[in-house]
Design an enzyme around this catalytic site. Sequence first.
Site, PDB file in Angstrom:
ATOM      1  N   ASP A  52     -16.073  44.020   4.327  1.00 51.00           N
ATOM      2  CA  ASP A  52     -16.668  43.150   5.349  1.00 51.00           C
ATOM      3  C   ASP A  52     -18.024  42.614   4.932  1.00 51.00           C
ATOM      4  O   ASP A  52     -18.513  41.650   5.516  1.00 51.00           O
ATOM      5  CB  ASP A  52     -16.806  43.909   6.675  1.00 51.00           C
ATOM      6  CG  ASP A  52     -15.494  43.908   7.448  1.00 51.00           C
ATOM      7  OD1 ASP A  52     -14.520  43.320   6.936  1.00 51.00           O
ATOM      8  OD2 ASP A  52     -15.438  44.492   8.544  1.00 51.00           O
ATOM      9  N   ASP A  83     -37.386  48.140  19.420  1.00 47.26           N
ATOM     10  CA  ASP A  83     -37.504  47.895  17.978  1.00 47.26           C
ATOM     11  C   ASP A  83     -37.405  46.402  17.669  1.00 47.26           C
ATOM     12  O   ASP A  83     -38.048  45.911  16.746  1.00 47.26           O
ATOM     13  CB  ASP A  83     -36.391  48.642  17.231  1.00 47.26           C
ATOM     14  CG  ASP A  83     -36.562  50.137  17.358  1.00 47.26           C
ATOM     15  OD1 ASP A  83     -37.693  50.614  17.231  1.00 47.26           O
ATOM     16  OD2 ASP A  83     -35.550  50.830  17.602  1.00 47.26           O
ATOM     17  N   GLY A  84     -36.586  45.702  18.454  1.00 46.64           N
ATOM     18  CA  GLY A  84     -36.394  44.270  18.232  1.00 46.64           C
ATOM     19  C   GLY A  84     -37.715  43.511  18.366  1.00 46.64           C
ATOM     20  O   GLY A  84     -37.937  42.525  17.662  1.00 46.64           O
TER      21      GLY A  84
HETATM   22  N1  LIG Z   1     -23.602  48.105  14.063  1.00 43.08           N
HETATM   23  C1  LIG Z   1     -24.894  48.213  14.208  1.00 43.08           C
HETATM   24  O1  LIG Z   1     -25.477  49.284  14.318  1.00 43.08           O
HETATM   25  C2  LIG Z   1     -25.716  46.958  14.188  1.00 43.08           C
HETATM   26  C3  LIG Z   1     -25.111  45.709  14.214  1.00 43.08           C
HETATM   27  C4  LIG Z   1     -25.934  44.589  14.181  1.00 43.08           C
HETATM   28  C5  LIG Z   1     -27.322  44.719  14.128  1.00 43.08           C
HETATM   29  N2  LIG Z   1     -27.869  45.943  14.125  1.00 43.08           N
HETATM   30  C6  LIG Z   1     -29.305  46.147  14.006  1.00 43.08           C
HETATM   31  O2  LIG Z   1     -30.018  45.459  14.973  1.00 43.08           O
HETATM   32  C7  LIG Z   1     -31.210  45.033  14.379  1.00 43.08           C
HETATM   33  C8  LIG Z   1     -31.823  43.962  15.208  1.00 43.08           C
HETATM   34  O3  LIG Z   1     -32.360  44.607  16.327  1.00 43.08           O
HETATM   35  P1  LIG Z   1     -32.553  43.828  17.696  1.00 43.08           P
HETATM   36  O4  LIG Z   1     -33.246  44.749  18.642  1.00 43.08           O
HETATM   37  O5  LIG Z   1     -33.134  42.493  17.410  1.00 43.08           O
HETATM   38  O6  LIG Z   1     -31.063  43.609  18.108  1.00 43.08           O
HETATM   39  P2  LIG Z   1     -30.252  44.295  19.303  1.00 43.08           P
HETATM   40  O7  LIG Z   1     -30.890  43.941  20.594  1.00 43.08           O
HETATM   41  O8  LIG Z   1     -28.834  43.965  19.076  1.00 43.08           O
HETATM   42  O9  LIG Z   1     -30.487  45.850  19.098  1.00 43.08           O
HETATM   43  C9  LIG Z   1     -29.964  46.581  18.020  1.00 43.08           C
HETATM   44  C10 LIG Z   1     -30.261  48.069  18.176  1.00 43.08           C
HETATM   45  O10 LIG Z   1     -30.704  48.553  16.934  1.00 43.08           O
HETATM   46  C11 LIG Z   1     -31.873  49.342  17.135  1.00 43.08           C
HETATM   47  N3  LIG Z   1     -32.739  49.242  15.971  1.00 43.08           N
HETATM   48  C12 LIG Z   1     -33.362  48.163  15.471  1.00 43.08           C
HETATM   49  N4  LIG Z   1     -34.096  48.496  14.415  1.00 43.08           N
HETATM   50  C13 LIG Z   1     -33.930  49.837  14.238  1.00 43.08           C
HETATM   51  C14 LIG Z   1     -34.416  50.765  13.293  1.00 43.08           C
HETATM   52  N5  LIG Z   1     -35.197  50.391  12.298  1.00 43.08           N
HETATM   53  N6  LIG Z   1     -34.032  52.063  13.410  1.00 43.08           N
HETATM   54  C15 LIG Z   1     -33.191  52.444  14.386  1.00 43.08           C
HETATM   55  N7  LIG Z   1     -32.694  51.612  15.312  1.00 43.08           N
HETATM   56  C16 LIG Z   1     -33.065  50.310  15.229  1.00 43.08           C
HETATM   57  C17 LIG Z   1     -32.542  48.741  18.337  1.00 43.08           C
HETATM   58  O11 LIG Z   1     -33.383  49.698  18.954  1.00 43.08           O
HETATM   59  C18 LIG Z   1     -31.357  48.384  19.183  1.00 43.08           C
HETATM   60  O12 LIG Z   1     -30.967  49.461  19.984  1.00 43.08           O
HETATM   61  C19 LIG Z   1     -30.786  44.596  13.014  1.00 43.08           C
HETATM   62  O13 LIG Z   1     -31.861  44.564  12.107  1.00 43.08           O
HETATM   63  C20 LIG Z   1     -29.746  45.616  12.676  1.00 43.08           C
HETATM   64  O14 LIG Z   1     -30.289  46.691  11.954  1.00 43.08           O
HETATM   65  C21 LIG Z   1     -27.095  47.067  14.154  1.00 43.08           C
HETATM   66  N1  LIG Z   2     -41.509  37.930  21.687  1.00 41.91           N
HETATM   67  C1  LIG Z   2     -40.206  37.713  21.526  1.00 41.91           C
HETATM   68  N2  LIG Z   2     -39.717  36.454  21.509  1.00 41.91           N
HETATM   69  C2  LIG Z   2     -38.389  36.215  21.357  1.00 41.91           C
HETATM   70  N3  LIG Z   2     -37.468  37.179  21.225  1.00 41.91           N
HETATM   71  C3  LIG Z   2     -37.898  38.445  21.229  1.00 41.91           C
HETATM   72  C4  LIG Z   2     -39.287  38.780  21.377  1.00 41.91           C
HETATM   73  N4  LIG Z   2     -39.411  40.122  21.360  1.00 41.91           N
HETATM   74  C5  LIG Z   2     -38.170  40.606  21.215  1.00 41.91           C
HETATM   75  N5  LIG Z   2     -37.269  39.608  21.129  1.00 41.91           N
HETATM   76  C6  LIG Z   2     -35.826  39.753  20.971  1.00 41.91           C
HETATM   77  O1  LIG Z   2     -35.312  40.356  22.140  1.00 41.91           O
HETATM   78  C7  LIG Z   2     -34.256  41.240  21.800  1.00 41.91           C
HETATM   79  C8  LIG Z   2     -34.426  42.580  22.480  1.00 41.91           C
HETATM   80  O2  LIG Z   2     -35.669  43.123  22.129  1.00 41.91           O
HETATM   81  P1  LIG Z   2     -35.901  44.671  21.979  1.00 41.91           P
HETATM   82  O3  LIG Z   2     -35.007  45.263  20.987  1.00 41.91           O
HETATM   83  O4  LIG Z   2     -37.362  44.829  21.749  1.00 41.91           O
HETATM   84  O5  LIG Z   2     -35.580  45.210  23.413  1.00 41.91           O
HETATM   85  P2  LIG Z   2     -34.384  46.107  23.869  1.00 41.91           P
HETATM   86  O6  LIG Z   2     -33.115  45.492  23.436  1.00 41.91           O
HETATM   87  O7  LIG Z   2     -34.567  46.333  25.344  1.00 41.91           O
HETATM   88  O8  LIG Z   2     -34.712  47.433  23.129  1.00 41.91           O
HETATM   89  P3  LIG Z   2     -33.641  48.516  22.715  1.00 41.91           P
HETATM   90  O9  LIG Z   2     -32.813  47.850  21.685  1.00 41.91           O
HETATM   91  O10 LIG Z   2     -34.454  49.661  22.229  1.00 41.91           O
HETATM   92  O11 LIG Z   2     -32.883  48.834  23.969  1.00 41.91           O
HETATM   93  C9  LIG Z   2     -34.273  41.360  20.277  1.00 41.91           C
HETATM   94  O12 LIG Z   2     -33.173  40.654  19.754  1.00 41.91           O
HETATM   95  C10 LIG Z   2     -35.531  40.705  19.845  1.00 41.91           C
HETATM   96  O13 LIG Z   2     -35.406  39.971  18.643  1.00 41.91           O
END
Ligand SMILES: NC(=O)c1ccc[n+]([C@@H]2O[C@H](COP(=O)([O-])OP(=O)(O)OC[C@H]3O[C@@H](n4cnc5c(N)ncnc54)[C@H](O)[C@@H]3O)[C@@H](O)[C@H]2O)c1
Ligand SMILES: Nc1ncnc2c1ncn2[C@@H]1O[C@H](COP(=O)(O)OP(=O)(O)OP(=O)(O)O)[C@@H](O)[C@H]1O
Length: 530
Positions: A398, A289-290
């Site tokens: 918070d 999703d990130g």
């Molecule tokens: N306590 C928490 O649950 C918490 C804390 C901080 C950030 N986040 C979420 O992480 C997002 C950033 O994601 P990232 O991947 O860059 O960071 P990350 O790598 O820390 O991953 C956060 C997790 O949130 C999940 N996630 C992201 N968007 C989602 C969605 N729309 N629906 C369900 N799950 C989702 C991702 O798959 C990942 O497992 C933020 O937008 C925020 O929503 C969650």
């Molecule tokens: N092209 C990109 N350049 C820089 N950062 C990126 C890029 N794509 C993803 N990221 C960052 O890398 C992090 C991890 O990406 P992503 O959530 O897609 O993978 P993941 O953590 O393996 O997935 P999941 O959360 O489902 O396990 C996120 O914080 C996202 O913002």
Amino acid sequence: MKNDALGNGDANSLGSNPESGSSLAQSEKAVEELLTQQTPMLATDDHLIEFSEALRTVAKALRGSAEGKALAQAEAAEWKRRYELERSKNQELLNKAPPLNGVCADESSSKGMDHLAKSPRSHGQENGKSGRYPLERICSHDVLQDGGESNSPNGSNNKLKRKASFKLSWGCKGQQANDQHKKEIVSFESGNITTADRSSKQISLTWETSPQTVIIFTKPNSTSVRLLSVEMLRWLREHKGLNVYVEPRVKAELLAESSSFDFVQTWEDDKEISLLHPMIDLVITLGGDGTVLWAASMFKGPVPPIVPFSMGSLGFMTPFHSEQYRDCLEAVLKGPISITLRHRLQCHIIRDKARHDYETEENTLVLNEVTIDRGISSYLTNLECYCDNSFVTCVQGDGLILSTTSGSTAYSLAAGGSMVHPQVPGILFTPICPHSLSFRPLILPDHVTVRVQVPFNSRSSAWVSFDGKGRKQLEAGDALVCSIAPWPVSTACQVESTHDFLRSIHDGLHWNLRKTQSSDGPRDTIYPLL
Ligand SMILES: NC(=O)c1ccc[n+]([C@@H]2O[C@H](COP(=O)([O-])OP(=O)(O)OC[C@H]3O[C@@H](n4cnc5c(N)ncnc54)[C@H](O)[C@@H]3O)[C@@H](O)[C@H]2O)c1
Ligand SMILES: Nc1ncnc2c1ncn2[C@@H]1O[C@H](COP(=O)(O)OP(=O)(O)OP(=O)(O)O)[C@@H](O)[C@H]1O
């Protein structure tokens, strides 16, 4: 009697003009003078003293309320001024951005990206259609690019570039609605309010001209993603004849591997990212999703359709399996495809220090949420929240999450917010650890503007983050203003929007997973009614 006359006179003047702060002050002063000038009171005048005291109290209260009102009016005027500034800035941005919803882009709008252009495109009008579409056509675009000399790595020239055009149609009760989304859902003919046919909101995207240029965003530092992206790049170029863009980091990695990746295109300067949209027909993401959030954040205006492949652990927004990428991309490139139209929030920080400046900070668009929290401070946040200038509440806890419905399954869910289908329009208002037993999350309608302000008497500053990134400090007096952005993100569905959403909450969160109770046990006995 002197006292009576003066006392009554004061009371009358207060009553006749309670809003006038100065006249109130005068009245109060008059009462005070009267009391001091008074010759020693007789015991029988006790009731007059009481009366005068009461008058003084009333005068004070009225003065307080008049001052409060004047302050509130001044504050409202100040916010109005800031909104005007903001609105004119947004209007300017809108004027600059490529047009949306069926209005074709200005044919000369994409000059500036000349050096990026290199696709050998068909330049004729396809399907005998002209480049202009009626406004009702929900989303078609057609961008001509005056290519000139190309600085692209393979040095090819590109005189004219046409962006693939598509149209969106809204299914209605399982059928295709006349190519047009029914916007008017309420009618009130003959004094009766009725709702018109509700669109099922199943949106399907049909290409009117074939997509020619694709960009792939990849999660960094992942071997499986790198391997797949290399394979996909070659397939898209060799089998589908598409132009492929990647991020500069990826291009450098590819070239370090082999010079045969010369055909892959990129950009050199971060400023050029803002001009990506007119170039790109389709976005592919490889990651979780990130990576979808990352890809969406690259587009500060309209976003091309995104095809998200799941290469992370959760994948709420990534319904496609990477192993079947060929079949999947074949289907997407051919169309029609179901899409989920995901709203984004546009967020704007207004600094108290810069309240007189015309230039304000840039808008940030978020696909999941904007979070205002206490950062490293150990104090409770103190956030005053307004919805269209109506006071909502003060968040002491918070922090606060303002989430899209797409983000409802992310941080907002973790903070106790409801899960909402991504196509429900609205803004989720979810407190983080509120120090109050009764603070339940809210869902606000999509047309409102939410303002979150750090009051001047706050013990600490607050921190804002956008989709979990780009933290910024909010000092006392600063505010975050947030509303639904005019540029949603369309993500391709594996089946269709609702199916994909339910699948993701079942598979991703194991929502309501419980062993089914066996029938081997007690049962209700139904007694006949006497
Ligand atoms: N306590 C928490 O649950 C918490 C804390 C901080 C950030 N986040 C979420 O992480 C997002 C950033 O994601 P990232 O991947 O860059 O960071 P990350 O790598 O820390 O991953 C956060 C997790 O949130 C999940 N996630 C992201 N968007 C989602 C969605 N729309 N629906 C369900 N799950 C989702 C991702 O798959 C990942 O497992 C933020 O937008 C925020 O929503 C969650
Ligand atoms: N092209 C990109 N350049 C820089 N950062 C990126 C890029 N794509 C993803 N990221 C960052 O890398 C992090 C991890 O990406 P992503 O959530 O897609 O993978 P993941 O953590 O393996 O997935 P999941 O959360 O489902 O396990 C996120 O914080 C996202 O913002």
